[in-house]
Design an enzyme around this catalytic site. Structure first.
Site, PDB file in Angstrom:
ATOM      1  N   HIS A 143       0.927  -0.638   0.175  1.00  0.00           N
ATOM      2  CA  HIS A 143       0.077  -0.231   0.399  1.00  0.00           C
ATOM      3  C   HIS A 143       1.285   1.060  -0.076  1.00  0.00           C
ATOM      4  CE1 HIS A 143      -3.734  -2.410   0.352  1.00  0.00           C
ATOM      5  NE2 HIS A 143      -3.167  -3.584   1.800  1.00  0.00           N
ATOM      6  N   ASP A 267      -4.539 -13.037   3.738  1.00  0.00           N
ATOM      7  CA  ASP A 267      -5.919 -12.568   4.652  1.00  0.00           C
ATOM      8  C   ASP A 267      -6.719 -12.837   3.125  1.00  0.00           C
ATOM      9  OD1 ASP A 267      -4.273 -10.461   2.372  1.00  0.00           O
ATOM     10  OD2 ASP A 267      -4.712  -8.959   4.213  1.00  0.00           O
TER      11      ASP A 267
HETATM   12 ZN    ZN Z   1      -4.015  -6.910   2.833  1.00  0.00          ZN
END
Ligand code: ZN
Length: 360
Positions: A143, A267
Site C-alpha cells: 500500500h 488475508d
Molecule cells: Zn491485505
C-alpha cells in the site's frame, strides 16, 4: 525424516527445488499493542517453520537480510517522504496514517531492513543460491505510495525489489502478482505508466483501500500492463483457479517476464478477520504451484515471494508453510483448517469482462 515432509521423499529429485527463507528477529521490533499487523505474526510464523512436527527448517536455505540504502528506497519513494518518515521517529510511537499505520522508534530502520530483505531474496535467486525464495519481512509494503505511508505499510518492499532487479541485476521485465486480499495500490501507482513491469492484483472489491477497479489497465506506454482482478465477497479457490487459468497465466505468457515477484498476503483466507474472501490452504497450495510452474516455464523458475498481510495466525502460518512446502515440491498437502464455509459466487460474467479489457 520429519513425517510431514514424507511426501517429498516420493518427489523425483529433479523436481525438488532449493528454497530460501529470509527473515530476522529485528522485524519484530516494529510492533504495536492490539494492532492486527503486529510482531506476533512473525513469531507465529517462525514457530511454525521451526516446529519439529513439521520439520520444515532443515529443508530451507536460511538467508539474513541487509538494510536497503536510502538510494534504493528512492527507486520508488521521494526524498521528501524518506526524510519525513525519518523525522517521525522522534515523535514515535504514534500513527502516520489513518489506516491506521503506526511507527515506533525502530520502525524506520526496520522498514529499511524489510525492503533490503526483499532485495536480498531477489539477489539469492538470481545468483543461484536458491531456486526460489520467500522473504518473511515486516512491515508489509504494497500500500505504500510514492510520498505516503498507507495501510500498515512504510516502504513498498516488492516495488523496490522489482526496480532494483531491473537497475542492478539485468532483469528487464518483471511480473508482480499480488494475491493479498487488499488491492496493491502503491505497487500499481509505482508502475502504472511503465510497460516493463506487469502488475496483476487479485483482491476483494469494496474493502480497503477501495482502489483497483478492473478498468484501470495502465496508462501511456504502460497501457495494458496493469491487471486488476477484483472479486466479490465469498469468492475463493474456484474463482482464483479460474482467474489463474483464464487471465494470469496467458497474460504472463504474453508478457514474458525475466523475474516473477509475488506480493504474498494470506488475508484472502476464509478465516481472516479483516476481509471476506474464502481461499483455503488448498487454494494457496494450488496458487503457489501454478505461479512456480509459470516461473519455471517463462523465466527459469526465478520467483520470489514477499510477505504482505494475513491477520488470522493459523491461516497465516498455514498459508506460508503450505506455500513453502509446495515450492519444495510437496503435493497433496493436508488442510487442517478445512474448506470454505459458504458456497462461492459465480464469477463467469466478470471473467468475460476482465478478459475483454486485456484482449485475452
Ligand atoms: Zn491485505
Amino acid at each position: 525424516m520429519p513425517k510431514a515432509l514424507v511426501n517429498l521423499l516420493d518427489t523425483p529429485p529433479d523436481l525438488i527445488m532449493s528454497v530460501a527463507l529470509l527473515t530476522s528477529p529485528i522485524y519484530r521490533q516494529h510492533d504495536f499493542p492490539d494492532h492486527p499487523e503486529n510482531a506476533q505474526r512473525l513469531r507465529a510464523l517462525e514457530a511454525a517453520i521451526d516446529s519439529p512436527a513439521l520439520g520444515l527448517r532443515e529443508f530451507l536455505v536460511s538467508l539474513a537480510p541487509r538494510s536497503a540504502t536510502v538510494d534504493e528506497i528512492l527507486l520508488i519513494h521521494s526524498e521528501r517522504y524518506v526524510d519525513a518518515l525519518r523525522r517521525a521517529m522522534t515523535q514515535a510511537p504514534g500513527f502516520v496514517d489513518t489506516a491506521p499505520t503506526y511507527v515506533v522508534p525502530a520502525s524506520f530502520d526496520v522498514a529499511l531492513l524489510a525492503a533490503g530483505g526483499a532485495i536480498r531474496s531477489v539477489e539469492a535467486v538470481l545468483s543461484g543460491e536458491a531456486g526460489a525464495a520467500f522473504a518473511l519481512v515486516r512491515p508489509p509494503g504494497h500500500h505504500a505510495r510514492f510520498e505516503e505511508p498507507m495501510g500498515f505499510c512504510l516502504f513498498n518492499n516488492v516495488a523496490i525489489a522489482a526496480r532494483y532487479a531491473q537497475r542492478n541485476l539485468g532483469m528487464e521485465r518483471v511480473l508482480i502478482v499480488d494475491f493479498d486480499v487488499h488491492h496493491g495500490n502503491g505497487t500499481q501507482e509505482a508502475f502504472y505508466t511503465d510497460p516493463s513491469v506487469l502488475f496483476i492484483s487479485t483482491h476483494q472489491e469494496g474493502i480497503y483501500p477501495l482502489t483497483g477497479p478492473a478498468d484501470e489497465i495502465g496508462n501511456g506506454p504502460g497501457a495494458g500492463t496493469n491487471i486488476n482482478l477484483p472479486l466479490p465477497a465469498g469468492a475463493g479457490d474456484q474463482a482464483m483457479a479460474l482467474l489463474t487459468n483464464a487471465i494470469v497465466r496467458p497474460a504472463a505468457e504474453r508478457f514474458r517476464p525475466d523475474l516473477v515477484l509475488v506480493s504474498a498476503g494470506f488475508d484472502a483466507h476464509w478465516l481472516d478477520p479483516l476481509a471476506g474472501l474464502q481461499l483455503t490452504l488448498r487454494g494457496y497450495a494450488q496458487l503457489t504451484h501454478d505461479l512456480s510452474v509459470m516461473a519455471r516455464q517463462l523465466c527459469a523458475g526465478r520467483i520470489v515471494f514477499v510477505l504482505e498481510g494475513g491477520y488470522h495466525l493459523a491461516a497465516l502460518t498455514g498459508g506460508v508453510t503450505t506455500a513453502l512446502r509446495t515450492l519444495l515440491g510437496e503435493t497433496n498437502l493436508p488442510d487442517p483448517l478445512g474448506p470454505a464455509p459458504r458456497p462461492e459466487p459465480d464469477i463467469g460474467a466478470r471473467l468475460i469482462l476482465y478478459r475483454q479489457y486485456h484482449g485475452l
